[in-house]
Write an enzyme that holds these catalytic residues in place. Sequence first.
Site, PDB file in Angstrom:
ATOM      1  N   GLY A 178       0.750  -1.082  -0.038  1.00 36.57           N
ATOM      2  CA  GLY A 178      -0.210   0.068  -0.089  1.00 36.57           C
ATOM      3  C   GLY A 178       1.104   1.397   0.255  1.00 36.57           C
ATOM      4  O   GLY A 178       2.035   1.424   0.481  1.00 36.57           O
ATOM      5  N   CYS A 179       0.217   2.272  -0.479  1.00 35.80           N
ATOM      6  CA  CYS A 179       0.892   3.670  -0.594  1.00 35.80           C
ATOM      7  C   CYS A 179      -0.007   4.682  -0.037  1.00 35.80           C
ATOM      8  O   CYS A 179      -1.069   4.063   0.775  1.00 35.80           O
ATOM      9  CB  CYS A 179       1.586   3.900  -1.801  1.00 35.80           C
ATOM     10  SG  CYS A 179       0.104   4.226  -3.183  1.00 35.80           S
ATOM     11  N   GLN A 180      -0.162   5.805  -0.511  1.00 36.33           N
ATOM     12  CA  GLN A 180      -1.235   7.060  -0.089  1.00 36.33           C
ATOM     13  C   GLN A 180      -2.675   6.815  -0.864  1.00 36.33           C
ATOM     14  O   GLN A 180      -3.589   6.842  -0.400  1.00 36.33           O
ATOM     15  CB  GLN A 180      -0.469   8.319  -0.290  1.00 36.33           C
ATOM     16  CG  GLN A 180      -1.541   9.351   0.265  1.00 36.33           C
ATOM     17  CD  GLN A 180      -1.480   9.200   1.955  1.00 36.33           C
ATOM     18  OE1 GLN A 180      -0.619   8.795   2.475  1.00 36.33           O
ATOM     19  NE2 GLN A 180      -2.719   9.628   2.547  1.00 36.33           N
TER      20      GLN A 180
ATOM     21  N   PHE B 133      -3.530   4.283   1.412  1.00 36.54           N
ATOM     22  CA  PHE B 133      -3.906   4.512   2.987  1.00 36.54           C
ATOM     23  C   PHE B 133      -4.976   5.424   3.125  1.00 36.54           C
ATOM     24  O   PHE B 133      -5.754   5.574   4.210  1.00 36.54           O
ATOM     25  CB  PHE B 133      -2.783   4.990   3.513  1.00 36.54           C
ATOM     26  CG  PHE B 133      -2.658   5.221   4.999  1.00 36.54           C
ATOM     27  CD1 PHE B 133      -2.928   4.196   5.920  1.00 36.54           C
ATOM     28  CD2 PHE B 133      -2.580   6.701   5.669  1.00 36.54           C
ATOM     29  CE1 PHE B 133      -2.930   4.596   7.245  1.00 36.54           C
ATOM     30  CE2 PHE B 133      -2.537   6.878   7.011  1.00 36.54           C
ATOM     31  CZ  PHE B 133      -2.994   5.851   7.772  1.00 36.54           C
TER      32      PHE B 133
END
Length: 172
Positions: free
Chosen positions: A131-133, A160
Amino acid sequence: MATLARLSYPVVLATLRHGAINPPPFAAAAAAMPTAAKRMLGSVRCGGAAEAPAESPVPPRSVPVRVAYELQQAGYRYLDVRTEGEFAGGHPVGAVNIPYMHKTGSGLTKNTHFLEKVSATFGKEDEIIVGCQSGKRSLMAASELCSAGFTAVTDIAGGFSAWRENELPTNQ
């Protein structure tokens, strides 16, 4: 939602379609199978294209954050590829931070040690959700991991931001 035992992606989707409280009858049998057997039953592993030629990179699968959370509850490890600053501002419980990109004066640049650091923390067969932003960097990172031979990589669609919107557990 009930915690789903290490199930293949089709089983997770079927369980979600039928309601997580009462999983379909085959879920218990699938949960009792060895991991290798579940993978052979149609689990999507880095795109799941077992028939794809070795020279063509297989894209990772992407799942919604609620499915990613269930996978994490079932034992998948969360790889957060956001910058250290973003990670420090809050992250999913249990996440490991290895930035895919670093902030520089001119924006973001690729972390040249990304694969090396991931390989030092995770095995090629480890079940990893990335996952990232917002979902863009994690898809790039997951694709690179699949190309590097990691076999159980899943991208988190929405990142996120979607994790927080769904009020899933976070630190900070």
